[in-house]
Scaffold this active site. Sequence first.
Site, mmCIF file in Angstrom:
data_model
loop_
_atom_site.group_PDB
_atom_site.id
_atom_site.type_symbol
_atom_site.label_atom_id
_atom_site.label_comp_id
_atom_site.label_asym_id
_atom_site.label_seq_id
_atom_site.Cartn_x
_atom_site.Cartn_y
_atom_site.Cartn_z
ATOM 1 N N GLN A 77 -4.873 -1.756 9.383
ATOM 2 C CA GLN A 77 -4.664 -3.064 8.757
ATOM 3 C C GLN A 77 -5.257 -4.154 9.657
ATOM 4 O OE1 GLN A 77 -3.245 -3.612 5.624
ATOM 5 N NE2 GLN A 77 -4.051 -5.667 5.974
ATOM 6 N N ASP A 136 -11.121 2.773 3.592
ATOM 7 C CA ASP A 136 -11.348 1.330 3.428
ATOM 8 C C ASP A 136 -12.844 1.015 3.312
ATOM 9 O OD1 ASP A 136 -9.338 -0.487 3.054
ATOM 10 O OD2 ASP A 136 -8.871 -0.754 5.183
ATOM 11 N N LYS A 149 0.845 -1.202 0.000
ATOM 12 C CA LYS A 149 0.000 0.000 0.000
ATOM 13 C C LYS A 149 0.878 1.250 0.000
ATOM 14 C CE LYS A 149 -3.794 -2.511 2.060
ATOM 15 N NZ LYS A 149 -4.491 -2.999 3.246
#
Length: 292
Positions: free
Chosen positions: A97, A120, A53
């Site tokens: 994460q 997200d 990422k």
Amino acid sequence: MTARIIDGKALAKKLRESYKQRVSRLAENNVTPGLAVILVGENPASQVYVRNKIKACEECGVLSREHVLPADVSQTEVLALISRLNEDPTIHGILVQLPLPAHIDNRAVLEAISVHKDVDGFHLYNVGGLVVGNTVFPPCTPYGVQLLLETTGIDVAGKNACVIGASNIVGKPMALMLLQKEATVTICHIKTQELAQHTIIADILVVAAGKPNLIVPQMVKTGAVVIDVGINRLPDGRVVGDVDFEGVREKASWITPVPGGVGPMTVTMLIENTLRSAEMFQGKGEGINSFE
Ligand code: NAD
């Protein structure tokens, strides 16, 4: 019939090239898009995902800031960090994460992220937005699949779509997106009986179970579009999806490879959502009123 390959790597590359222009336009207004990534603990797979990422951010001119916290960090400390990032005007996207260590409540952490920075798309606000067909930040993996499907030129409206996997991050949002596009959607999961009865009628088959070779040619309708989200590392080190690629490609009309299909798109959609957030921040992006 031999399926045409849906090349996620190529599409991701093209999109990332196009993002450079958007970053330049933001720079004209003195905005540098910024993504904060929070990694708790030392899960090797998570470390790889985070590295990818951050690399993608660098490639596109997005500023990334990595916050690595020890596995025994308290939930209070994680929430305090998120609170600081929520207030930080240089940060437009916050990503935690997953998975988090067991002593941390995933939901509490995801709900702490400002809906303005939820790139997200896991905050309940965005999940709800998806249900009513008006999400600002679609979750990255199904969003990537949607763009891959669009490249085939096939209109999903009225088609039978079957999603295998019902997780909150892939299966469920995927099914909602296909429903929004007016497909007739079946969701299958580990308790589904006679999986093949559902898959064989699917014009569009999206597989996200995490089981190598779950889908074999006999389960696939001739001419179906097959999207393989699965990522499985075999004992010999090879990475494969959930679909018997060589077999199914002789029956499908389109198919995604693993690697090189959905994976590159997931990271790319994270950049897309971060750019969109930065554009909203400077008051020029679409959906600026969505949070009022
Ligand atoms: P998960 O474990 O949270 O969910 C798996 C889902 O599949 C569950 O709903 C389960 O009921 C269902 N399932 C499992 N075995 C099944 C079976 N035999 N028959 C029918 N359904 C079954 O996983 P997830 O996070 O949704 O990820 C799914 C897969 O996609 C994994 O391989 C993961 O690594 C991969 N993934 C890939 C990307 C990407 O960018 N390509 C992103 C996220 C996840």
